[in-house]
Design a protein around this motif. Sequence first.
Motif, PDB file in Angstrom:
ATOM      1  N   ILE A   1     135.485 -25.613 105.360  1.00 55.43           N
ATOM      2  CA  ILE A   1     135.777 -26.265 106.980  1.00 55.43           C
ATOM      3  C   ILE A   1     136.245 -25.183 107.680  1.00 55.43           C
ATOM      4  O   ILE A   1     136.603 -25.618 109.138  1.00 55.43           O
ATOM      5  N   ALA A   2     136.359 -24.117 107.429  1.00 56.09           N
ATOM      6  CA  ALA A   2     136.582 -22.687 108.253  1.00 56.09           C
ATOM      7  C   ALA A   2     135.916 -21.390 107.924  1.00 56.09           C
ATOM      8  O   ALA A   2     135.296 -21.936 106.851  1.00 56.09           O
ATOM      9  N   ASP A   3     135.705 -21.012 108.159  1.00 58.02           N
ATOM     10  CA  ASP A   3     134.868 -19.534 108.519  1.00 58.02           C
ATOM     11  C   ASP A   3     135.541 -19.098 107.831  1.00 58.02           C
ATOM     12  O   ASP A   3     136.979 -18.357 107.094  1.00 58.02           O
ATOM     13  N   ASN A   4     134.705 -18.560 105.784  1.00 62.26           N
ATOM     14  CA  ASN A   4     135.325 -17.533 104.910  1.00 62.26           C
ATOM     15  C   ASN A   4     135.894 -16.131 105.851  1.00 62.26           C
ATOM     16  O   ASN A   4     135.926 -15.761 104.996  1.00 62.26           O
ATOM     17  N   ARG A   5     134.909 -15.782 106.481  1.00 56.11           N
ATOM     18  CA  ARG A   5     135.313 -14.454 106.620  1.00 56.11           C
ATOM     19  C   ARG A   5     136.724 -13.902 106.924  1.00 56.11           C
ATOM     20  O   ARG A   5     137.109 -12.845 107.498  1.00 56.11           O
ATOM     21  N   THR A   6     137.647 -15.205 108.446  1.00 63.92           N
ATOM     22  CA  THR A   6     138.341 -14.493 108.019  1.00 63.92           C
ATOM     23  C   THR A   6     139.459 -15.455 107.553  1.00 63.92           C
ATOM     24  O   THR A   6     139.140 -15.996 106.539  1.00 63.92           O
ATOM     25  N   ALA A   7     140.513 -14.419 107.269  1.00 64.20           N
ATOM     26  CA  ALA A   7     142.104 -14.910 106.637  1.00 64.20           C
ATOM     27  C   ALA A   7     142.168 -16.295 106.548  1.00 64.20           C
ATOM     28  O   ALA A   7     142.633 -17.417 106.235  1.00 64.20           O
ATOM     29  N   LYS A   8     142.982 -17.053 108.066  1.00 65.07           N
ATOM     30  CA  LYS A   8     142.792 -17.963 108.596  1.00 65.07           C
ATOM     31  C   LYS A   8     142.306 -18.951 107.911  1.00 65.07           C
ATOM     32  O   LYS A   8     142.102 -19.739 107.396  1.00 65.07           O
ATOM     33  N   GLY A   9     140.490 -18.690 107.674  1.00 63.52           N
ATOM     34  CA  GLY A   9     139.172 -19.683 107.661  1.00 63.52           C
ATOM     35  C   GLY A   9     140.106 -19.670 106.589  1.00 63.52           C
ATOM     36  O   GLY A   9     139.940 -21.272 106.089  1.00 63.52           O
ATOM     37  N   ARG A  10     140.199 -18.583 105.498  1.00 63.83           N
ATOM     38  CA  ARG A  10     139.596 -19.146 104.193  1.00 63.83           C
ATOM     39  C   ARG A  10     141.457 -19.166 103.793  1.00 63.83           C
ATOM     40  O   ARG A  10     140.886 -20.760 102.911  1.00 63.83           O
ATOM     41  N   ALA A  11     142.413 -19.157 104.310  1.00 62.50           N
ATOM     42  CA  ALA A  11     143.596 -20.321 104.040  1.00 62.50           C
ATOM     43  C   ALA A  11     142.982 -21.902 104.707  1.00 62.50           C
ATOM     44  O   ALA A  11     143.979 -22.632 103.752  1.00 62.50           O
ATOM     45  N   ALA A  12     142.752 -21.986 105.668  1.00 66.61           N
ATOM     46  CA  ALA A  12     142.012 -23.255 105.451  1.00 66.61           C
ATOM     47  C   ALA A  12     141.074 -24.183 104.694  1.00 66.61           C
ATOM     48  O   ALA A  12     141.352 -25.453 104.071  1.00 66.61           O
ATOM     49  N   ASN A  13     140.228 -23.398 103.329  1.00 65.49           N
ATOM     50  CA  ASN A  13     138.977 -24.104 103.114  1.00 65.49           C
ATOM     51  C   ASN A  13     140.427 -24.228 101.822  1.00 65.49           C
ATOM     52  O   ASN A  13     139.646 -24.505 100.412  1.00 65.49           O
ATOM     53  N   ARG A  14     141.390 -22.954 101.111  1.00 59.08           N
ATOM     54  CA  ARG A  14     141.660 -23.558 100.156  1.00 59.08           C
ATOM     55  C   ARG A  14     142.877 -25.127  99.910  1.00 59.08           C
ATOM     56  O   ARG A  14     143.646 -25.052 100.798  1.00 59.08           O
ATOM     57  N   ARG A  15     142.063 -26.102 100.010  1.00 58.93           N
ATOM     58  CA  ARG A  15     142.545 -27.787  99.988  1.00 58.93           C
ATOM     59  C   ARG A  15     142.832 -28.558  99.568  1.00 58.93           C
ATOM     60  O   ARG A  15     141.540 -27.894  98.490  1.00 58.93           O
TER      61      ARG A  15
END
Length: 180
Positions: free
Chosen positions: A159-173
């Motif tokens: 649901i978010a960009d896996n190229r950023t730490a914030k995006g990866r955190a959002a995808n762990r859900r």
Amino acid sequence: MEFNPKKAILIGFTCFVLAGCSANPAQQTPQNIESDQVQTTTEVLDSVVDALMISPHLELKKTDDEALLIEFSNIQAFNFDGSRLSHELQTALIDISKVLMPIPNLRINVIGHTDNLGNAEYNQVLSENRAKQVADFLREQGLNPAFLTTAGYGPAHPIADNRTAKGRAANRRVELMVSF
């Protein structure tokens, strides 16, 4: 807006009563339910949405097939490489349980996700473990285990960009697909 447990319990109880449930819902059959006591699926869905809207941590989406997708968009649900539920996620799941527990015969599919770091096979297992941890927690809150299923999608649906730490955190859900 803060979660009001009394309001959630009242709404949940109202849904339970309006659905025409007896003291033992397992024995309830369509033949012994008065027609004016039965709520439609849409009415139950709307009542649940209204009750859950008081939690600021949830994003609610009604689906075309009269189900409810519950996302935890404002919560970091899991740490990197972990399946242990965060305190925020546990709090949100407790709120959800209080609303859903009185509703008979609802089905909850718990869907786990990961970011794209690591190999696909490992992430698949991790996403399944995340879903299982959430389902186990919901069982501990009193939801009927017969109506809980789990699935893991690994990194397949970001649901978010896996190229950023914030995006990866959002995808762990995890997400909950609730049908009535």
